[in-house]
Design a protein around this motif. Structure first.
Motif, PDB file in Angstrom:
ATOM      1  N   VAL A 113      -8.540   1.980   5.487  1.00 22.14           N
ATOM      2  CA  VAL A 113      -7.203   1.610   5.010  1.00 22.14           C
ATOM      3  C   VAL A 113      -6.215   2.608   5.592  1.00 22.14           C
ATOM      4  O   VAL A 113      -6.323   3.807   5.354  1.00 22.14           O
ATOM      5  CB  VAL A 113      -7.132   1.623   3.470  1.00 22.14           C
ATOM      6  N   TYR A 157      -1.972  -6.975  -3.037  1.00 18.46           N
ATOM      7  CA  TYR A 157      -1.686  -6.572  -1.657  1.00 18.46           C
ATOM      8  C   TYR A 157      -1.715  -7.805  -0.751  1.00 18.46           C
ATOM      9  O   TYR A 157      -2.685  -8.041  -0.028  1.00 18.46           O
ATOM     10  CB  TYR A 157      -2.707  -5.523  -1.182  1.00 18.46           C
ATOM     11  N   ILE A 160      -5.589  -2.783   7.099  1.00 16.62           N
ATOM     12  CA  ILE A 160      -6.956  -2.631   6.629  1.00 16.62           C
ATOM     13  C   ILE A 160      -7.868  -3.149   7.726  1.00 16.62           C
ATOM     14  O   ILE A 160      -7.678  -4.255   8.228  1.00 16.62           O
ATOM     15  CB  ILE A 160      -7.186  -3.434   5.332  1.00 16.62           C
ATOM     16  N   ALA A 207      -5.403   2.750  -1.670  1.00 15.30           N
ATOM     17  CA  ALA A 207      -6.481   2.680  -0.682  1.00 15.30           C
ATOM     18  C   ALA A 207      -7.847   2.714  -1.366  1.00 15.30           C
ATOM     19  O   ALA A 207      -8.762   1.977  -0.982  1.00 15.30           O
ATOM     20  CB  ALA A 207      -6.350   3.827   0.320  1.00 15.30           C
ATOM     21  N   ILE A 228       0.865  -1.179   0.000  1.00 17.87           N
ATOM     22  CA  ILE A 228       0.000   0.000   0.000  1.00 17.87           C
ATOM     23  C   ILE A 228       0.901   1.227   0.000  1.00 17.87           C
ATOM     24  O   ILE A 228       1.705   1.410   0.906  1.00 17.87           O
ATOM     25  CB  ILE A 228      -0.944   0.036   1.217  1.00 17.87           C
ATOM     26  N   ILE A 281      -8.533  -0.702  -3.034  1.00 20.81           N
ATOM     27  CA  ILE A 281      -8.826  -1.702  -1.998  1.00 20.81           C
ATOM     28  C   ILE A 281     -10.229  -1.488  -1.451  1.00 20.81           C
ATOM     29  O   ILE A 281     -11.018  -2.437  -1.346  1.00 20.81           O
ATOM     30  CB  ILE A 281      -7.775  -1.627  -0.871  1.00 20.81           C
ATOM     31  N   THR A 282     -10.557  -0.256  -1.102  1.00 20.36           N
ATOM     32  CA  THR A 282     -11.871   0.044  -0.528  1.00 20.36           C
ATOM     33  C   THR A 282     -12.988  -0.312  -1.491  1.00 20.36           C
ATOM     34  O   THR A 282     -13.985  -0.940  -1.102  1.00 20.36           O
ATOM     35  CB  THR A 282     -11.945   1.531  -0.134  1.00 20.36           C
TER      36      THR A 282
END
Length: 89
Positions: free
Chosen positions: A32, A60, A39, A14, A8, A17-18
């Motif tokens: 994140v 990740y 996380i 972020a 990350i 990922i979110t």
């Protein structure tokens, strides 16, 4: 549940990922932490392996879970995810 992952680097990471975790696990309660590589997500602990696999697919991996060539592949995937996250902002 909290999980620590590698690669990350920024808000783009972020964001990617979110977005992915939100759609996969049907929750908006995701945090994140870029600096710590952690996380936090509001899902049941029994789904940890599923979470780790989704994150690995994005590039990740859970900290200390991949080595050598697999680590290089994960870094390449995270670079792409990062770029996509930046474009989505």
């Amino acid at each position: 549940m909290d999980i620590t992952v590698e690669n990350i680097k920024c808000g783009g990471c972020a964001g990617t990922i979110t977005k992915k975790l939100s759609s996969t696990f049907d929750t908006e309660n995701i945090n994140v932490n870029i600096e710590q590589g952690t996380i936090s997500i509001d899902i049941d602990d029994t789904r940890r392996e599923e979470l780790a696999q989704v994150l690995l697919g994005l590039g990740y991996p859970e900290t200390d879970s991949v080595h050598g060539l697999n680590s290089a592949k994960a870094k390449a995937k995270s670079f792409v995810s990062c770029a996509i996250g930046k474009m989505d902002q």
